[in-house]
Design an enzyme around this catalytic site. Structure first.
Site, PDB file in Angstrom:
ATOM      1  CG  LEU A  78      -1.949  -1.277   1.409  1.00 32.22           C
ATOM      2  CD1 LEU A  78      -2.786  -0.887   2.496  1.00 32.22           C
ATOM      3  CD2 LEU A  78      -3.019  -1.249   0.206  1.00 32.22           C
ATOM      4  N   GLY A  82      10.285   6.081   4.759  1.00 32.31           N
ATOM      5  CA  GLY A  82      11.656   5.939   5.059  1.00 32.31           C
ATOM      6  C   GLY A  82      11.902   4.955   6.124  1.00 32.31           C
ATOM      7  CB  VAL A  86       1.652   0.332   4.966  1.00 34.71           C
ATOM      8  CG1 VAL A  86       0.282   0.089   5.259  1.00 34.71           C
ATOM      9  CG2 VAL A  86       2.052   1.401   5.851  1.00 34.71           C
ATOM     10  CE  LYS A 101       4.844   3.088   9.849  1.00 32.60           C
ATOM     11  NZ  LYS A 101       4.679   4.339  10.401  1.00 32.60           N
ATOM     12  CG  ASP A 192       5.321  14.588   9.624  1.00 32.52           C
ATOM     13  OD1 ASP A 192       5.624  15.743   9.217  1.00 32.52           O
ATOM     14  OD2 ASP A 192       5.713  13.373   9.128  1.00 32.52           O
ATOM     15  N   PRO A 195      -1.102  17.529   4.627  1.00 32.71           N
ATOM     16  CG  PRO A 195      -1.992  19.009   3.130  1.00 32.71           C
ATOM     17  CD  PRO A 195      -0.901  18.848   3.935  1.00 32.71           C
ATOM     18  CB  ALA A 196       1.264  13.704   2.448  1.00 31.73           C
ATOM     19  CG  ASN A 197       1.692  12.142   7.450  1.00 35.33           C
ATOM     20  OD1 ASN A 197       1.992  11.313   6.817  1.00 35.33           O
ATOM     21  ND2 ASN A 197       2.609  12.996   8.070  1.00 35.33           N
ATOM     22  CG  ASP A 210       3.373   8.556   9.246  1.00 34.28           C
ATOM     23  OD1 ASP A 210       4.250   7.884  10.331  1.00 34.28           O
ATOM     24  OD2 ASP A 210       4.273   8.626   8.262  1.00 34.28           O
TER      25      ASP A 210
END
Length: 300
Positions: A78, A82, A86, A101, A192, A195-197, A210
């Site tokens: 998925l 780093g 997942v 994960k 952190d 938008p990506a998280n 995350d």
């Protein structure tokens, strides 16, 4: 306490990638290496066929993972980050899809295992509709509910959000704030936000993902305090350069806390209204330098 030399250690990193001082001192991410194995039932075990080692699974192979609570049939990948990856899996005993994960084998040193275990413990203590629930955790693996959806970063329109879409996007941000308010009430700071998280589910759910940089603390005399930060102040230096709060960019252990996430919410609002993150400078070094002194570029 501040660490002004932090920016120098990450000048070759991607400005959109989460990072920390400690991460930059560990082995590079180019090799999968030899996966760890164990027979004590508490860690990832190698299948008898030899086809499902963690390294093979990360390379797109198939096989079984066995944790202390049961077996999982690994499926498609998925996402890869780093520190871990997942993958989709099926929990054999219950016949349900889950997301697992796993810590990358080449990064399975004691320090990384400790950080991964801390992430698992923090994620497992959070129970909120805006946070993906944890089903199981073991040494080097975190089993979560499988959520179908899209990263908010991919769902957002390019540039400034059009006026007729702004109410819907602001509503999503309010739901993120609600999840963060709950986490803060449990003493947890994400650190952190971007938008990506954040995932927008197919069912309309908005979920904060995350928690790898999260810290757990408690409020003492009206101030949030984290034992890990007190013992190791350099942990304050973490985040994504173009989204990072000023206190984190400076490595200010006394300043990092719930307000760091409040800045993260404001940074996302900046993206909605201005079409870009707050520290949109050339490269991570420039972004960190701007964040450290609060020198945001002028709005268009």
């Amino acid at each position: 306490m501040t660490h002004p030399g932090w920016a120098d250690t990450v000048s070759n990193a991607d400005a959109a990638t989460s990072l920390s001082v400690r991460a930059t001192t560990l082995p590079p991410d180019s090799s999968l290496g030899t996966p760890p194995s164990s027979t004590d039932g508490s860690t990832l075990l190698l299948p008898t066929s030899g086809s499902g080692t963690v390294a093979t699974l990360l390379a797109g192979g198939s096989g079984r993972l066995r944790l202390a609570t049961g077996g999982y049939e690994a499926g498609s990948m998925l996402g890869v980050g780093g520190m871990g990856a997942v993958m989709l899996a099926r929990q054999e005993e219950l016949g349900r899809e889950v997301a697992i994960k796993v810590l990358r084998p080449d990064l399975a040193d004691p320090e990384r295992r400790r950080l991964f275990a801390a992430e698992s413990a923090i994620a497992a203590r959070l129970s909120h509709p805006g946070i993906v629930p944890v089903h199981d955790a073991s040494d080097g693996a975190l089993v979560m509910r499988r959520v179908r959806g899209t990263a908010w970063s991919d769902a957002l329109p390019a540039g400034v959000v059009p006026r007729d879409h702004l109410a819907a996007e602001a509503g999503r941000l309010a739901r993120v704030a609600d999840a963060l308010a709950y986490a803060h009430a449990q003493g947890v700071v994400h650190r952190d936000l971007k938008p990506a998280n954040i995932m927008v589910g197919e069912d309309g759910a908005v979920l904060v993902l995350d928690w790898g940089l999260a810290l757990a603390g408690q409020v003492v005399d009206g101030c949030w305090r984290c034992p890990r930060l007190a013992e190791d102040p350099i942990l304050a230096c973490a985040g994504t350069p173009v989204w990072i709060a000023s206190e984190a960019a400076r490595g200010d252990a006394d300043g990092v806390g719930p307000a760091t996430d409040v800045f993260g919410l404001g940074a996302i609002l900046h993206r909605l209204l201005a079409g870009r993150p707050p520290w949109a400078a050339a490269g991570p070094h420039g972004a960190l330098a701007a964040a450290a002194v609060g020198a945001a570029p002028a709005l268009p």
